[in-house]
Enzyme design. Structure first.
Site, PDB file in Angstrom:
ATOM      1  N   GLU A  93      -0.025  -2.243  -3.856  1.00 26.73           N
ATOM      2  CA  GLU A  93      -0.230  -1.806  -2.481  1.00 26.73           C
ATOM      3  C   GLU A  93       0.381  -0.413  -2.308  1.00 26.73           C
ATOM      4  O   GLU A  93       1.574  -0.225  -2.513  1.00 26.73           O
ATOM      5  CB  GLU A  93       0.431  -2.798  -1.517  1.00 26.73           C
ATOM      6  CG  GLU A  93       0.231  -2.424  -0.065  1.00 26.73           C
ATOM      7  CD  GLU A  93       0.717  -3.501   0.892  1.00 26.73           C
ATOM      8  OE1 GLU A  93       1.902  -3.854   0.845  1.00 26.73           O
ATOM      9  OE2 GLU A  93      -0.092  -3.992   1.684  1.00 26.73           O
TER      10      GLU A  93
ATOM     11  N   GLU B 147       4.331 -12.960   5.749  1.00 25.13           N
ATOM     12  CA  GLU B 147       3.075 -12.197   5.818  1.00 25.13           C
ATOM     13  C   GLU B 147       3.359 -10.918   5.041  1.00 25.13           C
ATOM     14  O   GLU B 147       4.116 -10.063   5.490  1.00 25.13           O
ATOM     15  CB  GLU B 147       2.752 -11.926   7.291  1.00 25.13           C
ATOM     16  CG  GLU B 147       1.278 -11.855   7.547  1.00 25.13           C
ATOM     17  CD  GLU B 147       0.769 -10.463   7.333  1.00 25.13           C
ATOM     18  OE1 GLU B 147       0.417 -10.155   6.156  1.00 25.13           O
ATOM     19  OE2 GLU B 147       0.732  -9.694   8.270  1.00 25.13           O
TER      20      GLU B 147
END
Ligand code: NAP
Ligand code: MG
Length: 472
Positions: free
Chosen positions: A379, A245
């Protein structure tokens, strides 16, 4: 919340095989609030052996009994709700209200959901002349980050235990205290010795040893794409299951007819929650040319309401980021945005006024962001929003899908069908339609480089099972 100087192995707190320690720092004032052991490969090995020894018994425990232990775990966590919230605020820096409502209540709910699923899941099914058994995969190595520290632990450990797996957890070095609280709750819940084991430590030592351990059957990792890529490659080489994840750069797509005020306000709140340290945050706002300037003004006005402040103060909406490295990284991205020609309409790279101590970042909004800019691609993991302009729906779709990530997203429209039609074309694991609420039973996970596998609900449980088919 007092730090344990041991590790939870084989049903009790035991000293580390080594002598290294980790200092836990409060990011709001940079003070050391606890010291925990930095586990060694020998500690990881002891934990994996305990988990292996406990596996046959736990796997053979009837699901109803596993469900009862998970209910007790849920209750033990619920009894510690305030302690969990205080601990996460102290070691992560999340505002206290957010710590209660999200960092404590969400994992309590998820633990409860797996107590129910353990009791109701069909661990056997009939397929033609076969009976298919859904059996636990074995020993799970769970490696978790610091951004939702208890949620990410529970989202791995609870389904693993529900499935009949046993677990070794290596939590993030920045947030080991809430992991110790979790281990205390496991102990109170009466889980058999060795079913859950905690090794605190640093990634390149304890994490690496756990991911590479040959007696671990499944590695479940949440964190950066860089580390996830390496863990995935090693797992592939060893032919073991892996769940990853990873990061996100999700798009908040505001279609022309949408309620702009609400979409921008909710969108900014979505990014600034947890100081922007959310893998699923909608960090790119996409608006059509006609309403672009209005959206920028609304976002700047919304950002002005997020004054950085001490997370223990009930009125603070925005705390610090987790550590000095993250602060420097986020400020570096803000400088990069300016250098690449984006327009600052709120915030900036310096320290917020009066917040030179503590790892604070100014809540920042960039306008005139174009899709190829670094701040539109990478990110940032801080309170930074990028607002991009699209020409038409096709352009919006291209921009939304135009990153290596695909974890979450949002679509706003005055026509729900139009929003759903757009969402179907997004390459991403979750989409909130017109501000739809987070659902802790819906599968969560990434398309593309946002990861492999799904967490939460029944899909999250299935990750920890494999099948055996008996033919008659
Ligand atoms: P990270 O290094 O990937 O940390 C995640 C977990 O992996 C931690 O428990 C970490 O231990 C461990 N780890 C680190 N190196 C390892 C290795 N070689 N083998 C096994 N385990 C290892 O992430 P980070 O450094 O904390 O954050 C960096 C960036 O990652 C952030 O800025 C953000 O962009 C992204 N991130 C994403 C998420 C997410 O939810 N998807 C969460 C956190 C961070 P240590 O704690 O000791 O490092
Ligand atoms: Mg790290």
């Amino acid at each position: 919340m007092k730090a344990h100087d041991g590790m939870y192995l084989d049903g009790d707190w035991r000293p580390s095989a080594g002598t290294e320690t980790i200092e836990v720092v409060n990011p709001a004032d940079e003070q050391v609030i606890g010291v925990v052991p930095a586990g060694t490969p020998a500690d990881v090995d002891a934990a994996v052996r305990a988990a292996r020894a406990a596996f046959p018994g736990w796997a053979a425990t009837p699901p109803a009994e596993r469900a009862a232990r998970l209910t007790a775990l849920r209750d033990a966590l619920a009894a510690r709700r305030d302690e969990i919230a205080d601990t996460v605020t102290a070691e992560l820096g999340a505002p206290l209200g957010f710590s209660r409502a999200v960092h404590a209540d969400l994992p309590i709910a998820v633990a409860g959901s797996y107590a129910e699923l353990a009791a109701s899941y069909a661990f056997e099914e009939k397929v033609g002349n076969s009976t298919v058994l859904h059996e636990p995969v074995g020993v799970v190595g769970a490696i978790t980050p610091w951004n939702y520290p208890l949620h990410q632990i529970v989202a791995k450990v609870a389904p693993a235990l529900a499935a009949g797996c046993t677990v070794v957890l290596k939590p993030a070095e920045d947030t080991p205290l809430v992991a110790q609280l979790f281990a205390a709750a496991v102990h109170e819940a009466g889980l058999p010795a060795g079913v859950f084991n905690l090794v605190t430590g640093v990634g390149p030592v304890a994490g690496q040893a756990l991911a590479a351990h040959e007696d671990v059957d499944l590695v479940s990792f949440t964190g950066s794409t860089a580390v996830g890529r390496r863990i995935g490659a090693a797992a592939g080489g060893a032919v073991k299951r892996v769940a990853l994840e990873l990061g996100g750069k999700s798009a908040n797509v505001i279609l022309p007819g949408a309620d702009l005020t609400r979409a921008v306000k909710v969108g900014v709140a979505n990014v600034f929650a947890n100081s922007g340290q959310t893998c699923s945050a909608w960090t790119r706002i996409l608006v059509d040319a006609d309403r672009y300037d209005e959206a920028v003004e609304l976002a700047a006005a919304a950002a002005a309401k997020y004054v950085p402040g001490d997370p223990r103060d009930e009125t603070s909406r925005l705390g610090p980021v987790v550590n000095a490295r993250q602060r420097d990284r986020v400020r570096g991205y803000i400088e990069r945005g300016v250098a690449e020609g984006a327009r600052l309409v709120a915030g900036g790279p310096g320290a917020p006024e009066g917040r030179e101590t503590g790892y604070y970042v100014r809540p920042t909004v960039f306008a005139d962001v174009t899709p190829e800019m670094t701040i539109a691609q990478e990110e940032i993991f801080g309170p930074v929003v990028a607002i991009l302009k699209y020409r038409d729906e096709e352009d919006a779709l291209r921009i939304a899908n135009g990153t290596v990530y695909g974890l979450a997203g949002a679509v706003w429209s005055d026509d729900e069908e139009e929003a759903v039609a757009f969402a179907r074309r997004l390459d991403t694991g979750q989409v909130d339609i017109n501000g739809g609420r987070f659902n802790p039973l819906a599968p969560f996970g990434g398309y593309k480089q946002s990861g492999v596998g799904r967490e939460l609900g029944v899909h999250g449980l299935a990750e920890y099972l494999h099948t055996k088919s008996l033919q008659f």
